[in-house]
Enzyme design. Structure first.
Site, PDB file in Angstrom:
ATOM      1  N   GLY A   1      11.295  29.193  36.259  1.00  0.00           N
ATOM      2  CA  GLY A   1      10.997  28.510  37.518  1.00  0.00           C
ATOM      3  C   GLY A   1      10.639  29.407  38.686  1.00  0.00           C
TER       4      GLY A   1
ATOM      5  CD  GLU B   1       4.132  26.536  42.013  1.00  0.00           C
ATOM      6  OE1 GLU B   1       3.886  25.458  41.432  1.00  0.00           O
ATOM      7  OE2 GLU B   1       4.767  26.622  43.081  1.00  0.00           O
TER       8      GLU B   1
ATOM      9  CG  ASP C   1       2.377  32.601  49.048  1.00  0.00           C
ATOM     10  OD1 ASP C   1       2.546  31.454  49.507  1.00  0.00           O
ATOM     11  OD2 ASP C   1       3.231  33.501  49.151  1.00  0.00           O
TER      12      ASP C   1
ATOM     13  CE  LYS D   1       4.543  32.972  52.191  1.00  0.00           C
ATOM     14  NZ  LYS D   1       5.343  33.306  50.987  1.00  0.00           N
TER      15      LYS D   1
END
Lengths: 405, 405
Positions: B182, B185, B196, B200
Site C-alpha cells: 500500500g 499506487e 507529485d 510540491k
C-alpha cells in the site's frame, strides 16, 4: 513606520542589527510596514560601527519614547532584563526576547502583563535558536494533542557527545577542545550540567500544557559522567548517547527530564550531530515530526528574533498568543516514570547473571571491546523507582544511563 | 459557532472527521470558537458510519448555505475540485485543501479570488503532508531570504530508494513490494516519474518568490532508471541516492529541478528513510534548517488540514496570506545550472581516463564491487549544458546522476 529598540549590543543584538541591514526589504514586506531600529541600548560606545548613531546608555530614554513599538531584550540574565521587560510591557510596548532564563523564570507573569497591556511577549529565539518551534507549536500543530517533545536543545553538549562517540575522545579532552574553538564557555556549567536544556524544555512544556512548568521541578542530569566506555556500549547496541530534554504527556499528566539517553540509531534524533539542535514532536494525529537547525549562534538566533519582531509589528495592538497561565503544573514524580535502563556493573557477567535476572526481571546483556572487568545490561521497561530499588541491592553499579525508545 | 463543510469522504476527508472527533476540545480552544463539521459531501452513503447524518450529495446545498464559513476540499484532481473551490471562495467562504494538483495548477488565480472576497485559501497539507512547512515559511522565516529549499517530498519513492539502498533490491522488485503493502499506487507513474514532487516544489518556489512558478517549467526526472549498480557506487562514495525536489534562488534568479541525486551521507536529508518526508531550508541568516515528518497518510495529512481549518476559523474575514501573484516567473535554464555530475561508463577506466580528463576537466574516479566492465567518475562543478556537450563526445555513457553538495 514601526520603531524598535534593541537592549544589548552583544552577540545576538549585533546579529539583529545585521539581519535588519541585510534583509530590510523582506522584513518590511512581511510586516506590511517600515520597521526600523531606532535605539540600541548598551553601556559601551562603538565609535567605529555605524550602530553608534543609534546607541543610547539610558533605558529611560527608550521606555519614555512613545514612538517605540517594540523592545528587543537580548541582554540575557534575570536583572536588569526582568525590570526592563516588565516596564516596557507596562508602557504598552511589545517585547521580543531570546532570553530563556527570563522566560523560564517569569514567563507566566510577563505573559499576563503583556495581555493586560494588549501587547505581545514573544520568545521564539529562546528555544532552538533559529529553528522555528514555538510558532509551529502554537499556530501549526493546533489540531493535535502533543504527546511528546524530545529535543537536543544544547549545541555545546551535542558537539561534545558527537566527538566522544565518533572519535573516541574522552570528556575532558573534548571539553577543552570545545572551549578552545568557542563552542563551550570558559565556565561550561550551564551547558554540561543540563541547566540550559532544562530551561528550554520547561518553556516547551509550559506551552504544551498551558500551565507554568517550573524548571526547578525538572530532574536534570548533565553529561559530566559520560565516558568513552559508555560510548563503546552504545555502539555495541547500535545506538548513540545524546543529552535529551524530554517531556511526555498523557491527559493531564506530564513528565519531564533532562539527562543523557541511550538512543537507537534509527531514531531521527540519533543522526543530529555537532552543534546542531533538533526537536522531535509526537502529535496524536500528526505522528512523528522533527525540526532541525542551528540551535545557537549569532545569525540563526538573530533570524528568530527578527521574525518575532515582524510578528509583533503585524499584531502590535493585539495579544496573539497567551501561551500559558500562571497556574503551576505539578509534574509526575521521576520515580513513577517508566522506561528502560542501561546499567554497567563491575565484575564478571557469569557471577552476577542469575542475581540480576532475579532482581531486574528480563534484561539483555551487552559486552563491549575495551570494557574489560565489567559488563552491561539493558532492563525491560520499569519505573525509575523500581530500578532504583533493584540497583540498591548491588554494590558494583558503575553507571546507569536511561534508554529512550 | 463556525461551520465547516468537507468535500469528499475519502482517505483525507475521513481523517479530518476523525481528527475533529478526537481533538475537538483542542481545536475549539485554538480557534477561540466552536468549530463544527456541518456537511460532508460525497456521492456515496455510509449507513454504518456516524458521518451519515452529515452526508449530502449536492454541492449546491453547501455553497448556498450562508452559515458555512469554511469549505474543506479533499477530493483531489482538477475537476470538479476547481469549480467547487472557486464558487466557495466567490460565496465568501474560506477554503482549506490538501489538493496539490489544484494549488499548483490554479494557485495564483484562486489566491486572487480569495483576496477579492476577503477570505483565505490555505493549503498546508498540499506539501509534506503533516509536516508544517508552508506556515513556517510565511510566518516564521519572515526575516530571512530563503536561498534554497530541497525536499524529499514523495514518500513512495523514498521508501523505494531506501529499500534499494539498504537491501540491494532492484527497482521492479521494490515497486511490487511497495504496491503490495500500500505504499505505492497500482498506477505509480505520478510518484515514480516525479510528477507529485514537482507540483510540491512548484508550490514552495511560488511561495518563496512571490510569483507563479509553473510546474510544467520544472525539469522533472523520476527514479525509474535507478539501479542496484547506482546504489553500489553511491555507497562507495559514502553517499546515498534520493529523489530530491530542489529550488535555489539568488536575487531574482530561481532554478528548480526534480531528479534523483547523489547526496553525501552527512547531509541532513541523507538519513531520512522509508516513507518519511523532509524539507531542508537554507536562509541567509538562519543557515540550515530541516523539517521532517510523515509526508502522507490519512491522519498526518488530516492533522495539517485541521490546523488550516483552525487558522481559517481565527481569521475568517481577513486574508492573512497572499503567498504569490499571478505574474509568471521564468526559471533559469537547466543547462545553465552548475553542479557536479556522477557518470557511469562502460569499458575500462584505463582506456578512457585521459580522454575523460581532457573533456570533463578535473574528475574523481570511483569503482564499485559488483559493477564489472564499467567504471564511474564524478565531475567538478560545471554547467549542465557543458556536461551534456562533454558527455555527447562519448558513446559509452551508461547513466548520469546529478550530485548535490
Amino acid at each position: 513606520m514601526i520603531s524598535v529598540a534593541v537592549l544589548g549590543y552583544g552577540t545576538v543584538g549585533s546579529g539583529v542589527v545585521e539581519v535588519f541591514r541585510q534583509n530590510q526589504e523582506k522584513i518590511d514586506r512581511c510586516a506590511g510596514d517600515q520597521v526600523r531600529i531606532k535605539y540600541v541600548l548598551d553601556l559601551r560606545d562603538f565609535p567605529e560601527d555605524p550602530v553608534q548613531e543609534l546607541i543610547v546608555h539610558d533605558f529611560e530614554k527608550i521606555v519614555s519614547d512613545e514612538s517605540v513599538d517594540i523592545v528587543v531584550e537580548v541582554m540575557g540574565g534575570l536583572e536588569p532584563a526582568y525590570t526592563f521587560v516588565k516596564r516596557s510591557l507596562e508602557a504598552g510596548k511589545n517585547v521580543v526576547t531570546s532570553n530563556k532564563a527570563l522566560v523560564a523564570a517569569h514567563g507566566a507573569e510577563l505573559l499576563k502583563t503583556a495581555k493586560e497591556n494588549h501587547v505581545n511577549y514573544l520568545f521564539e529565539a529562546s528555544v532552538g535558536g533559529g529553528i522555528p518551534i514555538i510558532r509551529p507549536l502554537v499556530s501549526s500543530l493546533t489540531a493535535d494533542e502533543i504527546e511528546e517533545i524530545t529535543g537536543i536543545l544544547n549545541g555545546t553538549t551535542n558537539y561534545m557527545m558527537t566527538k566522544m562517540f565518533y572519535e573516541g575522545a574522552d570528556y575532558d579532552e573534548v571539553l577543552k577542545e570545545a572551549q578552545a574553538n568557542g563552542f563551550a564557555e570558559r565556565n561550561p556549567e550551564a551547558d554540561v550540567e543540563g541547566m540550559d536544556a532544562c530551561r528550554k524544555i520547561a518553556i516547551l512544556s509550559s506551552i504544551v500544557s498551558g500551565k507554568q512548568v517550573d524548571f526547578r521541578d525538572i530532574y536534570t542530569e548533565g553529561i559530566t559522567k559520560i565516558t568513552v566506555q559508555d560510548m563503546r556500549y552504545a555502539k555495541q547496541m547500535n545506538a548513540v548517547i545524546k543529552l535529551l530534554a524530554t517531556m511526555k504527556r498523557d491527559e493531564e499528566k506530564l513528565e519531564a527530564v533532562v539527562a543523557p539517553f541511550i538512543l537507537p540509531a534509527e531514531h531521527p534524533l540519533a543522526s543530529v550531530n555537532g552543534v546542531f539542535n533538533a526537536i522531535f514532536v509526537h502529535g496524536n494525529a500528526l505522528g512523528d515530526a522533527m525540526f532541525y537547525g542551528s540551535g545557537a549562534g549569532k545569525m540563526p538566533t538573530a533570524s528568530a528574533v527578527a521574525a518575532d519582531i515582524v510578528e509583533a509589528a503585524k499584531y502590535r495592538n493585539e495579544t496573539i498568543c497567551e501561551y500559558w497561565s500562571g497556574e503551576r503544573l505539578e509534574l509526575e514524580s521521576r520515580l513513577d516514570v517508566k522506561r528502560k535502563f542501561f546499567v554497567r556493573m563491575s565484575g564478571s557477567r557469569a557471577a552476577y547473571e542469575e542475581r540480576i535476572r532475579n532482581t531486574f526481571g528480563k534484561v539483555e546483556f551487552v559486552e563491549a571491546d575495551g570494557c574489560e572487568g565489567e559488563f552491561g545490561f539493558i532492563t525491560d521497561v520499569m519505573k525509575e523507582g523500581e530500578y532504583e530499588d533493584a540497583a540498591a541491592r548491588f554494590d558494583n553499579v558503575i553507571h546507569m544511563i536511561r534508554a529512550a525508545s
